[in-house]
Design an enzyme around this catalytic site. Structure first.
Site, PDB file in Angstrom:
ATOM      1  N   LYS A   1     -34.251 -25.300 -18.805  1.00 26.89           N
ATOM      2  CA  LYS A   1     -33.671 -23.704 -18.945  1.00 26.89           C
ATOM      3  C   LYS A   1     -34.291 -23.382 -20.356  1.00 26.89           C
ATOM      4  CE  LYS A   1     -31.022 -22.229 -16.273  1.00 26.89           C
ATOM      5  NZ  LYS A   1     -30.738 -20.942 -15.649  1.00 26.89           N
TER       6      LYS A   1
HETATM    7  N1  PMP Z   1     -28.380 -27.137 -12.538  1.00 30.19           N
HETATM    8  C1  PMP Z   1     -28.350 -26.716 -13.852  1.00 30.19           C
HETATM    9  C2  PMP Z   1     -27.659 -28.337 -14.623  1.00 30.19           C
HETATM   10  C3  PMP Z   1     -28.257 -25.543 -14.406  1.00 30.19           C
HETATM   11  O1  PMP Z   1     -27.387 -25.640 -15.639  1.00 30.19           O
HETATM   12  C4  PMP Z   1     -28.836 -24.539 -13.672  1.00 30.19           C
HETATM   13  C5  PMP Z   1     -28.526 -23.338 -14.631  1.00 30.19           C
HETATM   14  N2  PMP Z   1     -26.884 -22.409 -13.865  1.00 30.19           N
HETATM   15  C6  PMP Z   1     -29.163 -24.951 -12.708  1.00 30.19           C
HETATM   16  C7  PMP Z   1     -29.098 -26.288 -11.623  1.00 30.19           C
HETATM   17  C8  PMP Z   1     -29.355 -23.657 -11.331  1.00 30.19           C
HETATM   18  O2  PMP Z   1     -30.579 -22.969 -12.309  1.00 30.19           O
HETATM   19  P1  PMP Z   1     -30.951 -21.070 -11.940  1.00 30.19           P
HETATM   20  O3  PMP Z   1     -29.872 -20.594 -12.833  1.00 30.19           O
HETATM   21  O4  PMP Z   1     -32.264 -21.324 -12.424  1.00 30.19           O
HETATM   22  O5  PMP Z   1     -30.580 -20.967 -10.231  1.00 30.19           O
END
Ligand code: PMP
Length: 344
Positions: A48
């Protein structure tokens, strides 16, 4: 002559360019060559960091953000941490509306990073005024000079990975990647990375990891939102109870679902077999690889890249806590071989 000092100007310069690490032991009985893109190497310990920096810098470029302004977001924790980190360096206030499903560790970290945190009930519908979506929207309307990142419905979330994660994987594999496997929450990671990779080679297969209790897989299959698919589950950050526009479903060939229990055990197995101390969704992604291998998705020629989104330290009170595992019914002390503590 003055010696050059080798230093980064700030922690923000360390975002991205994470390593690709071959998985050897956990995949020993599986067909194919497996490589993990380990996003815990970002300074905020998750993928992120990429979207926080990218979206904030795009807002700066458009003149929307000026020093002293406020950045608002909904988050399961990781995005909040990254936004708080970027805000500190760039001089913004940070307000976060988080789900009550988030671990206490995550909430304490966000506070430490200077964010104002609102904890909202997890099991209410997205349009309930108490949901973290509605709370963030309200705070945005009430706070002058604020920007709402809105990662679930912001196309820039996809662009951040199109510009960074995708090209990194293409270069690191010398274009030899055949499969991309990634978790889908907002969908930004899988969509942006897949969009870039498929532009380079349309034959690359892209598989999304979804949770039981989430609507994503069914929506991808039928094009319809089926509320019957929704029920509470434990993995944080994976799957969804709504359809995010930050997911480009056309870039994804198929979704598979993984359980809370198998994902937790597989995360522990990654630590034990590869020395990789990664988060719950990394366990989910690895569990997805195992399930795909079981149905002969891969050949010995396959070069499979899996994205591990964050670090294990964020789950000390959950999947890496034996008591929590027992409470969930995931842990049988008689069969667990990981208990190796001696008290003297
Ligand atoms: N794994 C974790 C620990 C996350 O915080 C997130 C984000 N919600 C994701 C996977 C998924 O990534 P994305 O939001 O880019 O689909």
């Amino acid at each position: 002559m003055r010696e050059e000092i080798q230093a980064h100007n700030s922690i923000l310069e360390l975002i991205g360019n994470t390593p690709l690490i071959r998985l050897s032991n956990i995949t020993a009985k599986m067909k194919g060559n497996y490589f993990a893109k380990v996003e815990a190497f970002n300074p905020g310990h998750s993928t992120k960091d990429r979207i926080a920096l990218y979206i904030i810098e795009q807002a700066e470029k458009k003149g929307i953000l000026k020093p002293g302004d406020t950045i608002i977001e909904t988050t399961s924790g990781n995005t909040g941490f990254s936004i708080a980190m970027v805000s500190i360096i760039k001089g913004y206030n940070c307000i976060l509306a988080v789900s009550s499903k988030s671990s206490n560790d995550k909430i304490s970290m966000l506070k430490t990073m200077g964010a104002k945190v609102y904890v909202c009930p997890a099991h209410v519908s997205a349009d309930d005024p108490r949901s973290y979506y509605q709370v963030a929207k309200r705070l945005h309307e009430e706070t002058k000079g604020s920007v709402y990142i809105n990662q679930y419905f912001n196309e820039l979330n996809i662009d951040a990975h199109y510009e960074t994660t995708g090209p990194e994987i293409w270069n690191q594999t010398n274009g030899k990647i055949t499969h991309l496997v990634a978790c889908s929450g907002t969908g930004g990671t899988i969509s942006g990375t897949a969009r870039f990779l498929k532009e380079q080679n349309p034959d690359i297969k892209v598989i999304g990891i979804d949770a039981f209790g989430s609507v994503l897989q069914k929506y991808h299959q039928t094009g319809e939102f089926d509320a019957n698919e929704i029920y509470p589950y434990r993995i944080e950050g994976l799957g969804k109870n709504l359809i995010p526009t930050a997911t480009d479903f056309n870039c994804i060939d198929e979704f598979i679902k993984v359980t809370d229990e198998s994902s937790a055990h597989t995360a522990r197995e990654l630590a034990g077999k590869e020395g990789l101390f990664v988060g719950y969704t990394s366990g989910a992604a690895m569990q997805g690889l195992k399930q795909l291998d079981e149905v002969n998705t891969f050949s010995s020629e396959s070069n499979i890249v899996v994205i591990f989104p964050d670090h294990g330290s964020r789950y000390m009170s959950k999947i890496y806590n034996d008591e929590w595992m027992s409470q969930q019914g995931f842990f049988d002390a008689k069969t667990e071989d990981l208990v190796a503590i001696e008290y003297i």
